[in-house]
Design a protein around this motif. Structure first.
Motif, short mmCIF file in Angstrom:
data_model
loop_
_atom_site.label_atom_id
_atom_site.label_comp_id
_atom_site.label_asym_id
_atom_site.label_seq_id
_atom_site.Cartn_x
_atom_site.Cartn_y
_atom_site.Cartn_z
N ALA A 393 0.83 -1.20 0.00
CA ALA A 393 0.00 0.00 0.00
C ALA A 393 0.87 1.26 0.00
O ALA A 393 0.59 2.22 -0.73
CB ALA A 393 -0.92 0.00 1.22
N ALA A 394 1.93 1.25 0.81
CA ALA A 394 2.82 2.40 0.86
C ALA A 394 3.54 2.61 -0.47
O ALA A 394 3.67 3.75 -0.95
CB ALA A 394 3.84 2.22 1.98
N LEU A 395 3.98 1.53 -1.08
CA LEU A 395 4.68 1.65 -2.37
C LEU A 395 3.75 2.13 -3.47
O LEU A 395 4.15 2.90 -4.35
CB LEU A 395 5.28 0.30 -2.75
N ASP A 396 2.51 1.69 -3.42
CA ASP A 396 1.55 2.03 -4.47
C ASP A 396 1.05 3.47 -4.38
O ASP A 396 0.74 4.10 -5.40
CB ASP A 396 0.34 1.10 -4.42
N TYR A 397 0.98 4.02 -3.17
CA TYR A 397 0.29 5.30 -3.01
C TYR A 397 1.16 6.43 -2.45
O TYR A 397 0.70 7.57 -2.39
CB TYR A 397 -0.94 5.11 -2.11
N ALA A 398 2.39 6.13 -2.05
CA ALA A 398 3.28 7.18 -1.56
C ALA A 398 4.50 7.28 -2.48
O ALA A 398 4.86 6.32 -3.16
CB ALA A 398 3.72 6.88 -0.13
N ASN A 399 5.13 8.45 -2.47
CA ASN A 399 6.36 8.63 -3.24
C ASN A 399 7.57 8.07 -2.51
O ASN A 399 8.53 7.60 -3.12
CB ASN A 399 6.60 10.11 -3.53
N VAL A 400 7.51 8.15 -1.18
CA VAL A 400 8.60 7.66 -0.34
C VAL A 400 8.02 6.77 0.76
O VAL A 400 7.10 7.20 1.47
CB VAL A 400 9.39 8.82 0.31
N ALA A 401 8.55 5.56 0.91
CA ALA A 401 8.11 4.66 1.97
C ALA A 401 9.23 4.50 2.99
O ALA A 401 10.39 4.28 2.61
CB ALA A 401 7.73 3.30 1.40
N LEU A 402 8.87 4.63 4.26
CA LEU A 402 9.85 4.46 5.33
C LEU A 402 9.32 3.39 6.28
O LEU A 402 8.36 3.62 7.01
CB LEU A 402 10.09 5.78 6.06
N ILE A 403 9.94 2.21 6.22
CA ILE A 403 9.52 1.09 7.05
C ILE A 403 10.19 1.18 8.41
O ILE A 403 11.41 1.31 8.50
CB ILE A 403 9.89 -0.25 6.38
N THR A 404 9.39 1.12 9.48
CA THR A 404 9.93 1.22 10.82
C THR A 404 9.16 0.32 11.77
O THR A 404 8.32 -0.49 11.35
CB THR A 404 9.92 2.69 11.30
N SER A 405 9.42 0.46 13.05
CA SER A 405 8.77 -0.37 14.05
C SER A 405 7.44 0.23 14.48
O SER A 405 7.25 1.45 14.44
CB SER A 405 9.68 -0.51 15.28
N ASP A 406 6.52 -0.60 14.89
CA ASP A 406 5.25 -0.17 15.46
C ASP A 406 5.25 -0.62 16.92
O ASP A 406 6.03 -0.13 17.72
CB ASP A 406 4.08 -0.78 14.67
#
Length: 497
Positions: A393-406
């Motif tokens: 979802a982040a890759l499809d709809y955002a220009n920049v994706a930042l994967i982190t902890s929740d």
């Protein structure tokens, strides 16, 4: 087996604990006082301790124990469906001992939106001069004085206790979130829900419900309450038919009202205009056409606002008067909460499902002039299947994706990150991976440029991060604000306001 509150007093047993002075019910064996009946719910994680808890309650002076299974104890009444009955019992006990005019209950269900809708309902009522209690994810209390809540929907006894206290404090209305867990477990039983609203349904809590169909069925129980007078349903949602069927089959024959932003409905939205300050739209109703100016960002917040307007109108208020005060609405904390910094926008949102993240990013895409960032993670000890869907979802709809902890909870963070990346094609995408959430937020603040919008998703209103089963203080809004202020300090500028 079904047993009523009054039945507890008519069981023929001369030596029964039921004939002694009665002081209500309690679920916590550590807090039982003399004269109370302890309800021993079977622990799913530690069933062998149920007998231990029951005996501890008896030692503290409990009149007796009601349990789901036979505990082989003295003064033990077995009622297998006690979870479904105890809310009604507690309400009747409270009204018998401390009579009060109960608050009119408005309940909201849905995967996304129920927190915002319930909060907007309370705000609208407050702006009409009415006291309204709020109960849900972001806190419980009479608006604006809320206390943190342990669950979206409290257990049946605590829920009834709280509603009674709010009514005693003068609350005329109660706007509550109805979670799927709460509905299935009977936590809302005993509530005379008069108005119910449904927002939407997407993949969530499948670790509990098993299937999307079972999840939808649990939500639909809100529309089966015998006290229901009005059912408000978003017909743009693909599961709306399940809710409509439940309402239509309700023997109380509630009034059914639909709302939509795409098709003909009882309340239809048209001519939407978006801006960084909110949204402007036309609302078509049987009472006429109205122009609505909303201070809330996002297409889904238009849906949330319309559901709230309908609910409060049906509670006895004039729609035009409600629309007049909509510019004063604030919404729930951690739900599309905006931190502005010159020409940059940081948005903290609770979106923790693929669908919710998509909705947030799609909505903000309409407003952004440069890059849209998605800073997000996935919770541990929860549905693993949605983790790669969040990343996609982040890759499809955002220009920049930042994967982190929740909230990794008790799960190995390495496993969570591996799941989030499983099967994902990262080519031609700008992706960063920073495991420390605080450092990830700092990085996004440092790198975001004028015209960018940065979404920090997943935790919203939460003020903690749970790691190895321990909750550590952490607030996304505070972290963003601090990072922005530090960035300004380093460049000898003034902090963001």
């Amino acid at each position: 087996m079904s047993i009523s509150f009054q039945d507890l007093y008519t069981i023929e047993n001369p030596e029964s604990w039921l004939q002694q002075p009665f002081q209500g019910f309690n679920l916590d064996s550590r807090k039982v006082t003399a004269g109370q009946i302890f309800i021993a719910l079977t622990s799913l994680s530690q069933p062998e301790k149920t007998v231990q808890f029951a005996q501890a309650a008896l030692n503290l002076g409990a009149l007796g124990v009601i349990s789901e299974i036979d505990l082989a104890l003295e003064n033990n009444l077995v009622i297998p469906n006690v979870r479904q009955l105890m809310g009604e019992w507690q309400k009747q006990y409270l009204q018998a001992t401390q009579p009060v005019r109960p608050a009119k209950i408005i309940a909201v269900t849905g995967t996304n939106g129920k927190t915002t809708i319930s909060r907007l309902i309370a705000e609208l009522l407050m702006l009409q001069g009415k006291k309204c209690a709020v109960m849900g994810t972001t806190g419980n209390g009479i608006l604006p004085h809320l206390e943190a809540s342990s669950h979206t929907t409290l257990d049946a006894l605590h829920l009834q206790n709280a509603l009674h206290e709010y009514a005693q404090a003068g609350a005329e209305f109660a706007s509550i979130e109805a979670s799927s867990h709460g509905l299935e477990q009977g936590r809302l039983n005993g509530c005379d829900i008069e108005i119910a609203a449904y927002s939407n349904l997407s993949r969530d809590h499948l670790d509990y419900h098993g299937t999307l169909e079972a999840y939808a069925e649990a939500k639909s129980r809100l529309f089966q309450f015998k006290s229901l007078k009005v059912a408000i349903i978003n017909i743009d949602d693909e599961h709306a038919s399940v809710m409509l069927d439940a309402a239509r089959n309700n023997q109380s024959k509630p009034k059914i009202l639909t709302y939509s932003t795409t098709q003909k409905a009882d309340y239809q939205v048209q001519e939407i205009e978006y801006s960084l300050s909110g949204a402007h739209f036309k609302l078509i109703t049987a009472q006429g056409q109205f122009v609505v100016n909303s201070p809330l960002l996002g297409h889904f917040n238009i849906e949330n606002l319309v559901a709230s307007l309908i609910a409060v109108e049906q509670a006895g208020f004039n729609l035009q008067d409600l629309i007049h005060v909509t510019p004063k609405l604030k919404g729930a904390p951690g739900r599309m909460q905006v931190i502005r910094d010159d020409e940059r926008l940081f948005v903290v949102d609770y979106a923790h499902t693929p669908d919710a993240l998509i909705q947030v990013l799609q909505t903000l895409k309409r407003h952004v002039s440069q890059n849209l960032w998605a800073v997000f993670g996935c919770g541990g000890d929860r549905d693993r299947g949605k983790r790669p869907l969040m990343t996609q979802a982040a890759l499809d709809y955002a220009n920049v994706a930042l994967i982190t902890s929740d909230n990794p909870r008790t799960e190995d963070p390495a496993q969570i990150f591996a799941d989030m990346k499983a099967g994902i094609q990262f080519e031609n995408h700008i992706v960063h991976e920073i495991h420390d959430r605080r450092e990830a937020i700092k990085f996004a603040v440092q790198q975001a440029q004028a015209g960018d919008i940065v979404v920090i998703a997943g935790k919203g209103h939460e003020n903690y991060q749970e790691i190895d089963g321990v909750r550590h203080w952490f607030d996304d809004v505070v972290e963003v604000t601090s990072a922005v202020q530090n960035q300004h300090a380093q460049t000898n500028s003034y902090p963001a306001q």
